[in-house]
Design a protein around this motif. Sequence first.
Motif, short mmCIF file in Angstrom:
data_model
loop_
_atom_site.label_atom_id
_atom_site.label_comp_id
_atom_site.label_asym_id
_atom_site.label_seq_id
_atom_site.Cartn_x
_atom_site.Cartn_y
_atom_site.Cartn_z
N ARG A 190 0.78 -1.23 0.00
CA ARG A 190 0.00 0.00 0.00
C ARG A 190 0.82 1.28 0.00
N ASP A 191 2.01 1.26 0.55
CA ASP A 191 2.72 2.53 0.66
C ASP A 191 4.24 2.40 0.66
N SER A 192 4.78 1.43 -0.02
CA SER A 192 6.24 1.31 0.01
C SER A 192 6.88 2.28 -0.97
N VAL A 193 7.99 2.83 -0.57
CA VAL A 193 8.74 3.75 -1.42
C VAL A 193 9.98 3.05 -1.95
N GLY A 194 10.61 2.26 -1.13
CA GLY A 194 11.84 1.57 -1.52
C GLY A 194 11.57 0.15 -1.95
N PRO A 195 12.64 -0.57 -2.28
CA PRO A 195 12.48 -1.95 -2.76
C PRO A 195 11.99 -2.93 -1.69
N ALA A 196 12.23 -2.61 -0.42
CA ALA A 196 11.80 -3.51 0.66
C ALA A 196 10.45 -3.06 1.20
N SER A 197 9.53 -3.98 1.28
CA SER A 197 8.23 -3.72 1.91
C SER A 197 7.78 -5.01 2.57
N ALA A 198 6.91 -4.89 3.54
CA ALA A 198 6.43 -6.09 4.24
C ALA A 198 5.72 -7.03 3.27
N ALA A 199 4.92 -6.47 2.36
CA ALA A 199 4.19 -7.30 1.41
C ALA A 199 5.13 -8.05 0.48
N PHE A 200 6.14 -7.36 -0.05
CA PHE A 200 7.06 -8.02 -0.97
C PHE A 200 7.93 -9.05 -0.24
N THR A 201 8.34 -8.73 0.97
CA THR A 201 9.11 -9.68 1.77
C THR A 201 8.28 -10.94 2.03
N GLY A 202 7.00 -10.76 2.36
CA GLY A 202 6.11 -11.91 2.54
C GLY A 202 5.96 -12.72 1.27
N LEU A 203 5.87 -12.03 0.14
CA LEU A 203 5.79 -12.72 -1.14
C LEU A 203 7.03 -13.58 -1.37
N LEU A 204 8.20 -13.00 -1.14
CA LEU A 204 9.44 -13.77 -1.32
C LEU A 204 9.48 -14.98 -0.38
N ASP A 205 8.93 -14.82 0.83
CA ASP A 205 8.90 -15.95 1.77
C ASP A 205 8.07 -17.11 1.23
N VAL A 206 6.89 -16.82 0.67
CA VAL A 206 6.04 -17.91 0.17
C VAL A 206 6.61 -18.52 -1.12
N LEU A 207 7.41 -17.75 -1.85
CA LEU A 207 8.02 -18.31 -3.06
C LEU A 207 9.03 -19.39 -2.72
N ALA A 208 9.50 -19.41 -1.48
CA ALA A 208 10.43 -20.44 -1.04
C ALA A 208 9.73 -21.75 -0.71
#
Length: 141
Positions: free
Chosen positions: A54-72
Motif C-alpha cells: 500500500r505505501d512502500s517507497v523503496g524496494p523492501a516492503s512487508a508485502a514483498f518480503t512476505g511474497l518472497l517468503d512464500v516463493l520459497a
Amino acid sequence: MEPLTEHRLVSGPVVYGFLRLAYVTRARQEALAASLVEYCRSHELQLSGLFTDRDSVGPASAAFTGLLDVLALPDVYGVVAPAMSHLGPKAIAAERGRQIESAGARLLLVRRPRPAHSTASRCGLVHRPHSGTTRVVDAES
C-alpha cells in the motif's frame, strides 16, 4: 470404472498475487483483485494468496518480503500481477522481477508491457487490441 480426469478436482500450478495499491479507490482495488482471479481461472492457475503493497517507497516492503517468503515454499509456480508497474517504479520493479526469478518463480502479468518503438508503428501499421489479441491493421483503414 474410474471417472475421467476432467471430472476430478485437479488443482493447477500455485501462484500468489501481488498488487501495489497506493491512492486507489476501493472499487479499483476490487477490480484489480478480480482481474487476478479471472486471469488465474482462465489459465488454470491456483491463486493461493494475494499480497498488497500500500505505501512502500523503496524496494523492501512487508508485502514483498512476505511474497518472497512464500516463493520459497515447495511447488510454487509464480507470481501474478496486473502489470509490471505493480512491482513499483521501473528500477524497483526490475529488481523485484529479478528477485522473483532468482527465487525460481515465474512472473505472470495480466497486461504485458508495450514495446517502446516497434518496427510496425514506424512503417505506418498500428497495433490495436481486440478481444485479448493483437491485430495489425493498415493505418489507412
